[in-house]
Design a protein around this motif. Structure first.
Motif, PDB file in Angstrom:
ATOM      1  N   ASN A 252     -10.267  29.248 -28.617  1.00  0.00           N
ATOM      2  CA  ASN A 252     -11.560  28.384 -29.190  1.00  0.00           C
ATOM      3  C   ASN A 252     -11.258  26.880 -28.383  1.00  0.00           C
ATOM      4  OD1 ASN A 252     -13.195  27.397 -30.803  1.00  0.00           O
ATOM      5  ND2 ASN A 252     -11.711  27.300 -32.254  1.00  0.00           N
ATOM      6  N   ARG A 253     -12.563  26.849 -28.179  1.00  0.00           N
ATOM      7  CA  ARG A 253     -12.797  25.581 -27.562  1.00  0.00           C
ATOM      8  C   ARG A 253     -13.669  24.978 -28.194  1.00  0.00           C
ATOM      9  NH1 ARG A 253     -11.204  28.929 -22.567  1.00  0.00           N
ATOM     10  NH2 ARG A 253      -8.927  27.365 -21.948  1.00  0.00           N
TER      11      ARG A 253
ATOM     12  N   GLU B  70      -4.169  18.141 -30.425  1.00  0.00           N
ATOM     13  CA  GLU B  70      -4.980  19.535 -30.187  1.00  0.00           C
ATOM     14  C   GLU B  70      -6.259  18.559 -29.842  1.00  0.00           C
ATOM     15  OE1 GLU B  70      -6.272  22.401 -33.904  1.00  0.00           O
ATOM     16  OE2 GLU B  70      -5.104  20.880 -34.484  1.00  0.00           O
ATOM     17  N   LEU B  71      -6.533  19.566 -29.155  1.00  0.00           N
ATOM     18  CA  LEU B  71      -7.940  18.998 -28.322  1.00  0.00           C
ATOM     19  C   LEU B  71      -9.210  19.529 -28.758  1.00  0.00           C
ATOM     20  CD1 LEU B  71      -9.464  17.661 -25.034  1.00  0.00           C
ATOM     21  CD2 LEU B  71      -9.398  20.560 -25.093  1.00  0.00           C
ATOM     22  N   TYR B  72      -8.988  20.555 -28.877  1.00  0.00           N
ATOM     23  CA  TYR B  72     -10.871  20.964 -29.217  1.00  0.00           C
ATOM     24  C   TYR B  72     -10.873  20.414 -30.161  1.00  0.00           C
ATOM     25  CZ  TYR B  72      -8.823  23.485 -25.396  1.00  0.00           C
ATOM     26  OH  TYR B  72      -8.079  24.151 -24.769  1.00  0.00           O
ATOM     27  N   PRO B  73     -10.598  19.880 -32.052  1.00  0.00           N
ATOM     28  CA  PRO B  73     -11.452  19.564 -32.588  1.00  0.00           C
ATOM     29  C   PRO B  73     -12.252  17.914 -31.816  1.00  0.00           C
ATOM     30  CG  PRO B  73      -9.008  19.702 -33.571  1.00  0.00           C
ATOM     31  CD  PRO B  73      -9.550  20.067 -31.876  1.00  0.00           C
ATOM     32  N   HIS B  74     -11.345  17.402 -30.599  1.00  0.00           N
ATOM     33  CA  HIS B  74     -12.100  16.045 -30.475  1.00  0.00           C
ATOM     34  C   HIS B  74     -12.938  16.444 -28.796  1.00  0.00           C
ATOM     35  CE1 HIS B  74      -8.793  14.401 -32.283  1.00  0.00           C
ATOM     36  NE2 HIS B  74      -8.453  14.932 -32.116  1.00  0.00           N
TER      37      HIS B  74
ATOM     38  N   GLY C  83     -19.666  20.125 -29.770  1.00  0.00           N
ATOM     39  CA  GLY C  83     -20.150  21.020 -28.609  1.00  0.00           C
ATOM     40  C   GLY C  83     -19.354  22.082 -28.277  1.00  0.00           C
ATOM     41  N   TYR C  84     -18.800  21.687 -26.688  1.00  0.00           N
ATOM     42  CA  TYR C  84     -18.313  23.458 -26.733  1.00  0.00           C
ATOM     43  C   TYR C  84     -17.468  22.770 -24.608  1.00  0.00           C
ATOM     44  CZ  TYR C  84     -21.563  25.946 -24.696  1.00  0.00           C
ATOM     45  OH  TYR C  84     -22.518  26.218 -24.477  1.00  0.00           O
ATOM     46  N   TRP C  85     -16.214  23.933 -24.590  1.00  0.00           N
ATOM     47  CA  TRP C  85     -15.952  23.118 -23.290  1.00  0.00           C
ATOM     48  C   TRP C  85     -15.953  24.559 -22.878  1.00  0.00           C
ATOM     49  CZ3 TRP C  85     -13.960  19.037 -21.043  1.00  0.00           C
ATOM     50  CH2 TRP C  85     -14.179  18.020 -21.250  1.00  0.00           C
ATOM     51  N   LYS C  86     -16.590  24.941 -21.870  1.00  0.00           N
ATOM     52  CA  LYS C  86     -16.607  26.085 -20.574  1.00  0.00           C
ATOM     53  C   LYS C  86     -16.316  26.059 -19.970  1.00  0.00           C
ATOM     54  CE  LYS C  86     -20.639  28.889 -18.844  1.00  0.00           C
ATOM     55  NZ  LYS C  86     -22.114  28.866 -18.893  1.00  0.00           N
ATOM     56  N   PRO C  87     -15.447  27.197 -19.897  1.00  0.00           N
ATOM     57  CA  PRO C  87     -15.017  27.368 -18.178  1.00  0.00           C
ATOM     58  C   PRO C  87     -15.573  27.240 -16.645  1.00  0.00           C
ATOM     59  CG  PRO C  87     -13.746  28.963 -20.070  1.00  0.00           C
ATOM     60  CD  PRO C  87     -15.144  28.712 -20.515  1.00  0.00           C
TER      61      PRO C  87
END
Length: 197
Positions: free
Chosen positions: A74-75, A45-49, A80-84
């Protein structure tokens, strides 16, 4: 095999798949509930990392990490966050058939307009709509999860000083096509102001 000690593979094994191989030999098999040999890409599960936390959790090869994850909007991570980046490319097989899509994302530290863009890049591969038929077959077999929602991800840190390396290792695993380089540079274009005549 990089720093991922949980994978038991013979010496000399290098994991350096093409886009087509990631989609056809790994992601399609995952979506169809078929075994992958070797089964080296973990579910994560990528998004917590944050991206620098992937070492030891994802399959590491050189400066790249690979893992399966569920598609989500939800990224957001802890820092922070992953932005397309607005870039999506078709993944074409050797018979010129579209087998999937590749989306580029960049990692930002912080929130909102104050967030800082980093050099961390993610390529998120998903099946094309026509290949999502595996969902129907998996539901017929009694599986309740929708496996067409799986993606396989390649994460790496773009190194601005790659050209200054000593030249001993020409193949660092980061393989960007000329088109990839152009798309990545377009993201920086909005920071440049051009004079108009």
């Amino acid at each position: 095999m990089g720093e991922n000690s949980s994978v038991n593979l013979p010496p000399g094994f290098r994991f350096c798949p093409t886009d087509e191989e990631l989609v056809v030999h790994f992601l399609q098999r995952k979506a169809a509930l078929l075994p992958c040999h070797p089964d080296v890409i973990p579910d994560l599960e990528l998004y917590p990392h944050d991206p620098w936390e992937l070492d030891g959790k994802a399959l590491g090869e050189g400066n790249q990490w690979y893992f399966y994850s569920r598609r989500t909007q939800n990224r957001i991570t802890g820092n922070g966050y992953w932005k397309p980046m607005g870039i999506e490319e078709d993944v074409i097989n050797s018979r010129s058939k579209k087998v999937g899509m590749k989306k580029y994302l960049v990692f930002y530290i912080g929130e909102g307009p104050a967030a800082i863009k980093t050099n961390w890049i993610m390529q998120e591969y998903r099946l094309s709509k026509s290949d999502s038929s595996s969902t129907k077959s998996s539901k017929r077999r009694g599986h309740s999860k929708d496996y067409s929602k799986w993606v396989v991800c390649r994460v790496y840190e773009r190194n601005c000083s790659e050209d200054e390396d000593d030249g001993d290792d020409d193949d660092d695993g980061t393989q960007l096509s000329c088109l990839d380089e152009v798309f990545l540079s377009l993201d920086d274009m909005d920071e440049i102001s051009l004079p108009f005549n």
